[in-house]
Design a protein around this motif. Sequence first.
Motif, PDB file in Angstrom:
ATOM      1  N   PRO A 145       0.792  -1.234   0.000  1.00 12.04           N
ATOM      2  CA  PRO A 145       0.000   0.000   0.000  1.00 12.04           C
ATOM      3  C   PRO A 145       0.825   1.286   0.000  1.00 12.04           C
ATOM      4  O   PRO A 145       0.521   2.207  -0.755  1.00 12.04           O
ATOM      5  CB  PRO A 145      -0.829  -0.117   1.274  1.00 12.04           C
ATOM      6  CG  PRO A 145      -0.939  -1.574   1.530  1.00 12.04           C
ATOM      7  CD  PRO A 145       0.303  -2.203   0.977  1.00 12.04           C
ATOM      8  N   GLU A 146       1.871   1.360   0.816  1.00 12.83           N
ATOM      9  CA  GLU A 146       2.655   2.593   0.882  1.00 12.83           C
ATOM     10  C   GLU A 146       3.341   2.906  -0.445  1.00 12.83           C
ATOM     11  O   GLU A 146       3.458   4.063  -0.835  1.00 12.83           O
ATOM     12  CB  GLU A 146       3.717   2.518   1.998  1.00 12.83           C
ATOM     13  CG  GLU A 146       3.147   2.465   3.407  1.00 12.83           C
ATOM     14  CD  GLU A 146       2.516   3.777   3.873  1.00 12.83           C
ATOM     15  OE1 GLU A 146       1.940   4.491   3.033  1.00 12.83           O
ATOM     16  OE2 GLU A 146       2.603   4.079   5.078  1.00 12.83           O
ATOM     17  N   GLN A 147       3.789   1.860  -1.131  1.00 10.67           N
ATOM     18  CA  GLN A 147       4.405   2.080  -2.448  1.00 10.67           C
ATOM     19  C   GLN A 147       3.370   2.587  -3.440  1.00 10.67           C
ATOM     20  O   GLN A 147       3.625   3.518  -4.207  1.00 10.67           O
ATOM     21  CB  GLN A 147       5.017   0.773  -2.974  1.00 10.67           C
ATOM     22  CG  GLN A 147       6.364   0.434  -2.378  1.00 10.67           C
ATOM     23  CD  GLN A 147       7.016  -0.741  -3.112  1.00 10.67           C
ATOM     24  OE1 GLN A 147       6.934  -0.867  -4.329  1.00 10.67           O
ATOM     25  NE2 GLN A 147       7.675  -1.602  -2.360  1.00 10.67           N
ATOM     26  N   GLN A 148       2.192   1.971  -3.416  1.00 13.25           N
ATOM     27  CA  GLN A 148       1.117   2.419  -4.302  1.00 13.25           C
ATOM     28  C   GLN A 148       0.812   3.886  -4.063  1.00 13.25           C
ATOM     29  O   GLN A 148       0.668   4.674  -5.006  1.00 13.25           O
ATOM     30  CB  GLN A 148      -0.160   1.628  -4.031  1.00 13.25           C
ATOM     31  CG  GLN A 148      -0.160   0.240  -4.604  1.00 13.25           C
ATOM     32  CD  GLN A 148      -1.571  -0.356  -4.573  1.00 13.25           C
ATOM     33  OE1 GLN A 148      -2.530   0.274  -5.009  1.00 13.25           O
ATOM     34  NE2 GLN A 148      -1.690  -1.561  -4.058  1.00 13.25           N
ATOM     35  N   ARG A 149       0.683   4.233  -2.795  1.00 11.01           N
ATOM     36  CA  ARG A 149       0.302   5.610  -2.467  1.00 11.01           C
ATOM     37  C   ARG A 149       1.345   6.600  -2.934  1.00 11.01           C
ATOM     38  O   ARG A 149       1.020   7.654  -3.481  1.00 11.01           O
ATOM     39  CB  ARG A 149       0.093   5.747  -0.960  1.00 11.01           C
ATOM     40  CG  ARG A 149      -1.166   5.069  -0.508  1.00 11.01           C
ATOM     41  CD  ARG A 149      -1.297   5.146   0.982  1.00 11.01           C
ATOM     42  NE  ARG A 149      -2.495   4.435   1.407  1.00 11.01           N
ATOM     43  CZ  ARG A 149      -2.593   3.811   2.565  1.00 11.01           C
ATOM     44  NH1 ARG A 149      -1.565   3.809   3.398  1.00 11.01           N
ATOM     45  NH2 ARG A 149      -3.704   3.198   2.895  1.00 11.01           N
TER      46      ARG A 149
END
Lengths: 200, 210
Positions: free
Chosen positions: B161-165
């Motif tokens: 998730p953090e990479q996507q964001r």
Amino acid sequence: MTPDRSAASAPEPGLDGHTLAELGEYLDRGRTPFDPSIEGSAGCRLALANLSRLAGLSTGLLSRQAESEPARDELWIAGLLEIIRAEIVSGRDVPVAHPDPALRLTLTEAAVRGIVRRAGDTLGGVVMGRCRLDGDVDEPGAVIRLDLSCAIEYGLPIGATVERLRHRVRAELARHTELVVGAVDVAVDDVHPRGGAADV
Amino acid sequence: MFRADGDRHSEGLSPGSPGPGREADIIEHDALLTADDALLAARAVDGDVQAFAQLARRHGPLMRVYASRLLGSDGEADDVVQESFLIGWRRLADLDRPEHVRAWLMRIVSSKAIDRMRVRRSHDDIDDWDPPAPDASSPDRIVETRLQFDAMWLALNRLPPEQQRCWLLREIGGYRYQEIAEALGLPVSTVRGLLARARQSLLREMEAWR
């Protein structure tokens, strides 16, 4: 989380000692200031080209996903409209005379803009854009200037169409208001093909 | 100065919409369907609700996909998108370049989604992340570009998730590193690493299709 122990921040073969993270940041800075050690490396230039291409695909990637979703149902749109209608800024009051001097009639500026837009939209081959009323619309008899923009259907003579639009707008305003219209300035911002969008 | 043009009609003001009536509505609606963003935005700035609705029809789906990937939740994305349009409507006067209305709306939806993430972070640090919905599109008549996009979409969804964001805020939202760091409550150095890894994974996917 160990952010800096990843492959992306380790020098990669073929990037002449640079990392993908560095190249990404260089690209995000708009390739400034010019870095000869990056720009002079064929491997780095290839990676930059790929990164640019990826960035270029990003909106398309989400847009495509958005297209595959069911369209926004009109119920949702209607709900949104209901909320924003409550917040319409009606602008200044435009006085309208009435035989009975005790009666004060006004049209809102927003309504006048609506009259102007409709006059243009129903002319045929014209879609109205901006509509600004310059001058003291709240002073009876004051001369006002109209600042309009529109899109015209491809193939229509622009000069003649703008003239028709001016005439139509003046006539409609004369019919529904007592505004004294001076100049009607029209900017043609766009030419669109018949029955289709200029760009989608 | 006298009015020398147009006939004065003696009829009174009709309440609501003056002019030719129902037929006009249809013409108007069609015209707005194909009008470009700059024109719609200019009309919306003047208070044209229908023009604004057309912008919502056109850009709402992208804003929703974007918000739902940032938040990992479709339901919350709906709220955020609706809120964003309302804020957009209120702030239309600040829109300097009508032709950039989409980017401007994306900016608003970014910041609204970030607000939600902040609220969540302050309540709990469990990442409440829905797995991406299975792609229900039918496999027949698929063209190469579609396949590539589908593969990249899946690759994006496989990222943490953090990479996507980080990637979404940078590439779609146009945020600077510092802004992403503030939005996600992470050090800038971490954002750099996350973004680089997200790009690396997506690049691999993209190159597989060359």
